[in-house]
Design an enzyme around this catalytic site. Structure first.
Site, mmCIF file in Angstrom:
data_model
loop_
_atom_site.group_PDB
_atom_site.id
_atom_site.type_symbol
_atom_site.label_atom_id
_atom_site.label_comp_id
_atom_site.label_asym_id
_atom_site.label_seq_id
_atom_site.Cartn_x
_atom_site.Cartn_y
_atom_site.Cartn_z
ATOM 1 N N CYS A 17 44.601 45.940 40.346
ATOM 2 C CA CYS A 17 44.741 46.321 38.935
ATOM 3 C C CYS A 17 43.704 47.325 38.428
ATOM 4 O O CYS A 17 44.077 48.358 37.868
ATOM 5 C CB CYS A 17 44.686 45.078 38.051
ATOM 6 S SG CYS A 17 45.943 43.878 38.505
ATOM 7 N N THR A 68 52.910 46.220 33.723
ATOM 8 C CA THR A 68 51.915 47.121 33.137
ATOM 9 C C THR A 68 52.448 48.550 33.226
ATOM 10 O O THR A 68 52.614 49.087 34.318
ATOM 11 C CB THR A 68 50.582 46.996 33.910
ATOM 12 O OG1 THR A 68 50.169 45.629 33.850
ATOM 13 C CG2 THR A 68 49.500 47.875 33.319
HETATM 14 C C1 UGA Z 1 42.388 41.616 36.294
HETATM 15 C C2 UGA Z 1 42.062 41.205 34.848
HETATM 16 O O1 UGA Z 1 40.874 40.420 34.822
HETATM 17 C C3 UGA Z 1 43.234 40.410 34.241
HETATM 18 O O2 UGA Z 1 42.953 40.080 32.880
HETATM 19 C C4 UGA Z 1 44.504 41.248 34.311
HETATM 20 O O3 UGA Z 1 45.627 40.553 33.807
HETATM 21 C C5 UGA Z 1 44.770 41.624 35.770
HETATM 22 O O4 UGA Z 1 43.621 42.347 36.304
HETATM 23 C C6 UGA Z 1 46.008 42.487 35.836
HETATM 24 O O5 UGA Z 1 46.004 43.578 35.259
HETATM 25 O O6 UGA Z 1 47.038 42.035 36.378
HETATM 26 P P1 UGA Z 1 42.346 40.378 38.671
HETATM 27 O O7 UGA Z 1 42.493 41.761 39.220
HETATM 28 O O8 UGA Z 1 43.263 39.307 39.144
HETATM 29 O O9 UGA Z 1 42.507 40.422 37.067
HETATM 30 O O10 UGA Z 1 40.870 39.874 38.994
HETATM 31 P P2 UGA Z 1 39.467 39.855 38.237
HETATM 32 O O11 UGA Z 1 39.012 38.458 38.134
HETATM 33 O O12 UGA Z 1 39.495 40.645 37.000
HETATM 34 O O13 UGA Z 1 38.510 40.596 39.296
HETATM 35 C C7 UGA Z 1 38.667 41.967 39.631
HETATM 36 C C8 UGA Z 1 37.527 42.408 40.528
HETATM 37 O O14 UGA Z 1 36.298 42.458 39.791
HETATM 38 C C9 UGA Z 1 37.249 41.501 41.720
HETATM 39 O O15 UGA Z 1 37.028 42.284 42.867
HETATM 40 C C10 UGA Z 1 35.977 40.769 41.341
HETATM 41 O O16 UGA Z 1 35.198 40.376 42.453
HETATM 42 C C11 UGA Z 1 35.249 41.825 40.530
HETATM 43 N N1 UGA Z 1 34.253 41.269 39.580
HETATM 44 C C12 UGA Z 1 34.637 40.487 38.562
HETATM 45 C C13 UGA Z 1 32.909 41.611 39.734
HETATM 46 O O17 UGA Z 1 32.522 42.353 40.676
HETATM 47 N N2 UGA Z 1 31.994 41.119 38.839
HETATM 48 C C14 UGA Z 1 32.362 40.319 37.805
HETATM 49 O O18 UGA Z 1 31.483 39.916 37.009
HETATM 50 C C15 UGA Z 1 33.713 39.983 37.656
#
Ligand code: UGA
Length: 451
Positions: A268, A122
């Site tokens: 991220c 990225t």
């Molecule tokens: C995120 C993106 O979702 C990916 O598409 C992207 O490729 C990645 O970053 C990256 O740039 O490498 P990731 O950080 O692995 O993925 O995890 P997520 O599932 O997106 O969750 C991120 C945070 O948001 C977590 O702390 C999760 O608990 C929180 N979250 C997620 C919420 O608080 N509410 C939600 O409804 C969803």
């Protein structure tokens, strides 16, 4: 092909490509990492990855090596997957990208053959044309027609990286050369056995922006619902979970990333929000909405702790149990995890912390040292605690009942991820949940039914 950098992105990508029959060189300069992975020990938790690596190594489709030159010679497509962390000054740290790209250029100088360099790391919008291409041109001594350059961001999420690779929703290919776009389209078509997902082709800059904008939009969606949760908490009888369910039924809104909680964490979202804001500010177009989402999220742990303070009746000397420390379930990653922010804030208030997580405790211990107690089970974590905060929604916490909290000193449970049925806990112990209004009125439960 060759994949440079075997971290959270590079290793799953290399293993997945190899599992589909391509010959892949997985390159990393860290010899100890390579020998661990060769021996079947993956340095981070990612479901299904160990099996995939094992299978690909057995089939001899995956070669893990630090020998860049030999891998380069035998590869046509060179994927750059090294990390781009945030530097101390808040800017993106491109040192790993610089090192790989410089050495790719130097190897091009000494070898014949057309190579395609694909940036999966990225990188801040503009980096490919303003930094990577000039670096390649300079270190290779070649003209821009003599190699290909493309941006091909990944959208993998930790904890489901292999699934995401197996069935991506879209593939973004950015390049200034039609030949590079065609080569990647052909590769992905073959990778997905002639049935690739939608592929959007564009220039390098748009591809870079798409990656950041996607993460920033998801982060903004989370901050939106979390702020709405604050409103619901102050409104008698309101419940953000039902509100988000109702909103999510509108396809234009969608139910994903609309789960209220303690805030977003991970390596991220915050990093990418800040980088995108810097890039936008540079062209005189500050992204105030992204800025607000980010500001709200970074203030959230402090506000949660203030709320706990009021609920518990002062936090000094109190034992606080944290259930879950990983930034989300399915990973042992605690980078930029809300748990760490909460723990530091609680320690500042003089609390004692006991933490439990099915797999992320070693990483948490590395960050917090002797300042916390690290429990081996839920029951020892909550024993004699004055308050228990559910931080990460691991499956093993979902089945907990009021009885599991009976050994607490003050029986107070705060559901930070909305995994518990309030009806089950209210009346049995003090139960507080994110986005659940005061004096929760049962009423009939929210239901969905077909027409
Ligand atoms: C995120 C993106 O979702 C990916 O598409 C992207 O490729 C990645 O970053 C990256 O740039 O490498 P990731 O950080 O692995 O993925 O995890 P997520 O599932 O997106 O969750 C991120 C945070 O948001 C977590 O702390 C999760 O608990 C929180 N979250 C997620 C919420 O608080 N509410 C939600 O409804 C969803």
């Amino acid at each position: 092909m060759a994949v440079f950098g075997l971290g959270h992105i590079g290793l799953p990508v290399a293993a997945f490509f190899a599992s589909r029959g391509f010959h892949v060189f997985g390159i990393d300069s860290d010899e100890s990492l390579l020998s661990k992975v060769r021996g079947g020990r993956i340095p981070f938790y990612e479901p299904g990855l160990a099996e995939l690596v094992k299978g690909a190594l057995k089939e001899r489709n995956l070669e893990l090596t630090s020998d860049r030159v030999s891998a380069f010679r035998q590869s046509c497509i060179l994927f750059v997957t090294v990390g781009t962390p945030m530097a101390q000054d808040g800017f993106i740290d491109l040192s790993q990208v610089r090192s790989v790209v410089t050495s790719l250029g130097e190897m091009m100088r000494n070898q014949e053959g057309h190579k395609l360099v694909v940036v999966k790391s990225t990188v801040i919008p503009g980096t490919t044309e303003e930094f990577i291409r000039p670096t390649l041109l300079h270190s290779s001594g070649k003209s821009k027609e003599e190699f290909g350059l493309a941006v091909n961001p990944d959208f993998l999420t930790e904890g489901s990286a292999i699934e995401d690779l197996a069935s991506p929703e879209r593939i973004i290919i950015g390049s200034l050369e039609q030949s590079s776009i065609d080569a990647l389209k052909e590769f992905y078509s073959e990778l997905y056995s002639g049935q690739p997902p939608i592929m959007l082709t564009t220039n390098t800059l748009n591809a870079e922006i798409i990656k950041y904008a996607s993460n920033s939009f998801l982060a903004t969606k989370i901050s939106f619902i979390n702020e709405l949760a604050d409103f619901c908490e102050g409104a008698e009888g309101a419940d953000v979970q039902v509100v988000s369910q109702g909103m999510g039924l509108d396809k234009r809104i969608g139910s994903e990333f609309l789960r209220a909680g303690l805030g977003y964490g991970g390596s991220c979202f915050s990093k990418d929000n800040r980088a995108l804001m810097q890039a936008a500010a540079r062209v005189g177009a500050p992204l105030s909405i992204v800025g607000a989402a980010e500001e709200y999220n970074s203030a959230r742990p402090g506000k949660i702790v203030e709320r706990m303070d009021r609920i518990v009746g002062g936090l000094a000397g109190k034992k606080i149990a944290l259930l879950g420390v990983a930034f989300k379930p399915g990973t042992d990653d605690i980078r930029d995890a809300i748990s760490t922010e909460l723990a530091l804030e609680l320690l500042r208030k003089g609390s004692r912390i006991s933490a439990y997580d099915p797999i992320a405790l070693p990483n948490f211990r590395e960050a917090l040292g002797d300042n916390c107690e690290y429990a081996a089970s839920v029951s020892s974590c909550v024993q004699d605690a004055d308050c228990c905060l559910l931080v990460t929604e691991w499956d093993e916490f979902r089945t907990l009942e009021p009885l599991d909290f009976q050994s607490m000193k003050q029986k107070i449970l705060i559901d930070g991820r909305r995994i518990y049925d309030p009806n089950k806990f209210t009346g049995r112990m003090k139960f507080v949940a994110i986005g659940l209004g005061t004096q929760f009125r049962r009423g009939p439960p929210a239901t969905e039914s077909g027409v």
